[in-house]
Motif scaffolding. Sequence first.
Motif, mmCIF file in Angstrom:
data_model
loop_
_atom_site.group_PDB
_atom_site.id
_atom_site.type_symbol
_atom_site.label_atom_id
_atom_site.label_comp_id
_atom_site.label_asym_id
_atom_site.label_seq_id
_atom_site.Cartn_x
_atom_site.Cartn_y
_atom_site.Cartn_z
ATOM 1 N N TYR A 1 0.860 -1.184 0.000
ATOM 2 C CA TYR A 1 0.000 0.000 0.000
ATOM 3 C C TYR A 1 0.892 1.228 0.000
ATOM 4 O O TYR A 1 1.678 1.451 0.922
ATOM 5 N N HIS B 1 -4.469 -4.413 1.543
ATOM 6 C CA HIS B 1 -4.615 -4.267 2.999
ATOM 7 C C HIS B 1 -4.293 -5.562 3.736
ATOM 8 O O HIS B 1 -4.580 -5.683 4.934
ATOM 9 N N PHE C 1 -0.332 -3.804 8.379
ATOM 10 C CA PHE C 1 -1.290 -2.809 7.886
ATOM 11 C C PHE C 1 -2.283 -2.440 8.988
ATOM 12 O O PHE C 1 -2.886 -3.313 9.624
ATOM 13 N N LYS D 1 -10.357 -0.901 10.424
ATOM 14 C CA LYS D 1 -9.255 -1.011 9.475
ATOM 15 C C LYS D 1 -9.808 -1.044 8.049
ATOM 16 O O LYS D 1 -10.834 -1.653 7.784
ATOM 17 N N LEU E 1 -9.615 1.942 1.091
ATOM 18 C CA LEU E 1 -8.396 2.588 0.605
ATOM 19 C C LEU E 1 -8.663 3.409 -0.652
ATOM 20 O O LEU E 1 -8.219 4.550 -0.767
ATOM 21 N N ASP F 1 -15.494 -2.378 4.857
ATOM 22 C CA ASP F 1 -14.159 -2.544 5.427
ATOM 23 C C ASP F 1 -14.182 -3.512 6.611
ATOM 24 O O ASP F 1 -13.376 -4.441 6.694
ATOM 25 N N ASN G 1 -12.433 -7.306 6.845
ATOM 26 C CA ASN G 1 -11.335 -7.497 7.797
ATOM 27 C C ASN G 1 -11.731 -8.312 9.020
ATOM 28 O O ASN G 1 -10.933 -8.460 9.952
#
Length: 336
Positions: free
Chosen positions: A70, A78, A83, A94, A100, A139, A143
Amino acid sequence: MTIDQTSPDAKRQKTEMKIGTHSGTFHADEALAVFMLKLLPKYKDSAVVRSRTPDVLEACDIIVDVQGQYDGVKHFDHHQRDFSETFSPSFKTKLSSAGLIYKHFGKEVITSQLDMKHDDSKLGILYEKIYSAMIEAIDGNDNGQSAYPDDIKPAYSTSSITLPGMVAALNPAWNETYDDAYLDSQFEKASKLMGGVFVDLVKYYGNAWLPARDLVEVAIENSKQYDDEGRIVVFDQFVTWKGHLFELEEELKIKGQICYVIYSDGKGWRVQAVPVDPHSFKSRKPLPEPWRGVRDQALSDLTGIDGGVFVHASGFIGGNQTREGALLMAQKALTF
């Protein structure tokens, strides 16, 4: 066959932009990330290259959700062990590849869909709101960050009706064709699904939510003409006010100040007690207990205000035939 390097085909091959992402099973985050990029003029006509081969991916102009890097320029993955990027210090979730791409290109994406200039003072408000309204959930899901504490067991499954669940269902089943061509065609469906929902959400927040916020802000600014302490807000047209009111109270440092909101329902006028928070049924200052459950002329006689219609048994809302009557009800209720 050798292509003449001065021919239109050769020039097109040289200038065509490429968006790289991983091949195989796909997810909601990169499906949305790719769609957002293709909303931008620079990547509008880009080819989407799905691969796990490093050299193939590095030949692309921008790479999402793969390659373990990244840099905010070309690489937007990610999955690195170290990260920990979030949207801003105000958020703890995250980022995935969707977050992103949105973090770096979101303002440009928004203005591509709305009649809004890049220097519009309200763009930052929309940018953050759209992230919290949709992108953050993508996100968190990708994650593995739950929206709820781990010790809370869901009452039922929602996996098949969420956007990530719908995208997952577009991947081939174990006993279906599992070749690259089919996966690529299904990824395109997934990207359009995510993108369609995203664009609709951007247009809602830009064309409805933001104008409503402006009206609520003006009404709050005018509140002291009805009460010296600004405890009554009056809307001369109906507007979705509740979420905006709480956010604006925070911004204006007047949290908990407003007690009553007055608006028309198209037939008469309502005076509504503001709840203690947007999701609560408990009011900051319910309408007076003696008024609750009383209607029509009996209510007018009790309050001394003509045009009485009703007060709910819980005191969270009441009605009057006129704007003036509803305002008088709110002003009188403040004295109890």
